[in-house]
Design an enzyme around this catalytic site. Sequence first.
Site, PDB file in Angstrom:
ATOM      1  N   ASP A  35       3.028  -2.830  -5.389  1.00  0.00           N
ATOM      2  CA  ASP A  35       2.136  -3.490  -4.453  1.00  0.00           C
ATOM      3  C   ASP A  35       2.730  -3.513  -3.042  1.00  0.00           C
ATOM      4  O   ASP A  35       3.879  -3.129  -2.835  1.00  0.00           O
ATOM      5  CB  ASP A  35       1.937  -4.934  -4.941  1.00  0.00           C
ATOM      6  CG  ASP A  35       0.502  -5.371  -4.773  1.00  0.00           C
ATOM      7  OD1 ASP A  35      -0.208  -4.746  -3.975  1.00  0.00           O
ATOM      8  OD2 ASP A  35       0.115  -6.330  -5.440  1.00  0.00           O
ATOM      9  N   LYS A  56      -1.855  -1.892   0.354  1.00  0.00           N
ATOM     10  CA  LYS A  56      -3.069  -1.895   1.183  1.00  0.00           C
ATOM     11  C   LYS A  56      -2.810  -2.167   2.658  1.00  0.00           C
ATOM     12  O   LYS A  56      -3.727  -2.415   3.407  1.00  0.00           O
ATOM     13  CB  LYS A  56      -4.022  -2.986   0.667  1.00  0.00           C
ATOM     14  CG  LYS A  56      -4.428  -2.780  -0.752  1.00  0.00           C
ATOM     15  CD  LYS A  56      -5.259  -3.918  -1.257  1.00  0.00           C
ATOM     16  CE  LYS A  56      -5.573  -3.670  -2.726  1.00  0.00           C
ATOM     17  NZ  LYS A  56      -6.091  -4.811  -3.407  1.00  0.00           N
ATOM     18  N   MET A 168      -0.972 -15.672   4.936  1.00  0.00           N
ATOM     19  CA  MET A 168      -2.047 -14.868   5.538  1.00  0.00           C
ATOM     20  C   MET A 168      -2.735 -15.597   6.694  1.00  0.00           C
ATOM     21  O   MET A 168      -3.960 -15.563   6.818  1.00  0.00           O
ATOM     22  CB  MET A 168      -3.076 -14.480   4.449  1.00  0.00           C
ATOM     23  CG  MET A 168      -2.485 -13.547   3.419  1.00  0.00           C
ATOM     24  SD  MET A 168      -3.581 -13.180   2.036  1.00  0.00           S
ATOM     25  CE  MET A 168      -3.021 -14.365   0.827  1.00  0.00           C
TER      26      MET A 168
HETATM   27  N1  SAH Z   1       2.309 -13.011  -4.122  1.00  0.00           N
HETATM   28  C1  SAH Z   1       2.892 -13.137  -2.803  1.00  0.00           C
HETATM   29  C2  SAH Z   1       1.856 -13.443  -1.736  1.00  0.00           C
HETATM   30  C3  SAH Z   1       0.898 -12.280  -1.487  1.00  0.00           C
HETATM   31  S1  SAH Z   1      -0.226 -12.643  -0.204  1.00  0.00           S
HETATM   32  C4  SAH Z   1       3.967 -14.219  -2.826  1.00  0.00           C
HETATM   33  O1  SAH Z   1       4.060 -14.966  -3.795  1.00  0.00           O
HETATM   34  O2  SAH Z   1       4.736 -14.292  -1.873  1.00  0.00           O
HETATM   35  C5  SAH Z   1       0.532 -11.833   1.178  1.00  0.00           C
HETATM   36  C6  SAH Z   1       1.069 -12.843   2.148  1.00  0.00           C
HETATM   37  O3  SAH Z   1       2.301 -13.367   1.687  1.00  0.00           O
HETATM   38  C7  SAH Z   1       1.371 -12.299   3.527  1.00  0.00           C
HETATM   39  O4  SAH Z   1       0.233 -12.181   4.327  1.00  0.00           O
HETATM   40  C8  SAH Z   1       2.322 -13.350   4.049  1.00  0.00           C
HETATM   41  O5  SAH Z   1       1.625 -14.498   4.453  1.00  0.00           O
HETATM   42  C9  SAH Z   1       3.111 -13.676   2.801  1.00  0.00           C
HETATM   43  N2  SAH Z   1       4.366 -12.903   2.699  1.00  0.00           N
HETATM   44  C10 SAH Z   1       4.691 -12.016   1.748  1.00  0.00           C
HETATM   45  N3  SAH Z   1       5.949 -11.558   1.927  1.00  0.00           N
HETATM   46  C11 SAH Z   1       6.421 -12.168   3.034  1.00  0.00           C
HETATM   47  C12 SAH Z   1       7.657 -12.147   3.727  1.00  0.00           C
HETATM   48  N4  SAH Z   1       8.689 -11.390   3.331  1.00  0.00           N
HETATM   49  N5  SAH Z   1       7.783 -12.943   4.821  1.00  0.00           N
HETATM   50  C13 SAH Z   1       6.776 -13.735   5.237  1.00  0.00           C
HETATM   51  N6  SAH Z   1       5.589 -13.801   4.617  1.00  0.00           N
HETATM   52  C14 SAH Z   1       5.412 -13.033   3.528  1.00  0.00           C
END
Ligand code: SAH
Length: 257
Positions: A35, A56, A168
């Site tokens: 992903d 994506k 997000m």
């Molecule tokens: N399943 C993931 C979230 C997916 S939604 C989790 O548990 O972290 C995607 C969002 O996650 C991004 O838009 C951002 O808001 C956040 N995100 C994911 N990785 C990140 C990172 N390394 N640093 C900051 N925000 C992150």
Amino acid sequence: MHPSVWLVGAGPGDPELLTLKAVRILAQADIVLVDDLVGEGVLHYCPQAQIIRVGKRGGCRSTPQSFIQRLMLRYARQGLTVIRLKGGDPGIFGRSGEEIEWLARHGIACGIVNGITAGLAAATACNIPLTLRGIARGVSLVTAHTDDDSPPPWEALARSGTTLVVYMGVTRLDDISRQLQEGGLPGHTPVCMIENASLPYQRQIDSTLHEMPADGQAAGLRSPAILIIGSVAAQAGTQATSCSEYRSCMIPCSQEA
Ligand code: SAH
């Protein structure tokens, strides 16, 4: 029944934040459907597997969810061990619910492995405790982006007394700031915005609820980022050892399937 499909959390990017279980399962994988936001360093733990990128981001062609689900099914039916590798934790804004339901409907056993969700990693990377005795009695993980564009209940969240961890939210800083203030959260409430948490190029922007849109824009805040909103954000500092020294990067768009 032994699971033939695993939904595995890859954590926020730093491979040192993988669980031992994730590392063990990755080493057994035949197929890994990768992903968005999975740190490249994580893929070093499945060198034997066929990697299929289904991300994506960044204006790249997106792989429809239904296609990803059909791929999982096809490979599982071939007797292969399939991993659906997701950023953070599979159960936090990771669409794991629909995948689990789909696999169950087709009689495929599915295992799930936790990852460290980005919101928790972002807080830790900035030394922010998400709960604090007498100050923050809980935490709300909330997405600012929904499929049907319906806004989260910002006013209720403003009154919740919990630390708000917003996923997000980068393109909605104005709305979030305004609606939380309308809900009664003071404009001077501390905010910390963390971009690319746990990665070597992590950035942290300290602000307040009122200034958040202007500060985010001035800093050129970009996705992926987490917003931490609440009194605890005032404790933001930089960890002496915030990012490990591994060399990692996000998966470049050009490599996408
Ligand atoms: N399943 C993931 C979230 C997916 S939604 C989790 O548990 O972290 C995607 C969002 O996650 C991004 O838009 C951002 O808001 C956040 N995100 C994911 N990785 C990140 C990172 N390394 N640093 C900051 N925000 C992150």
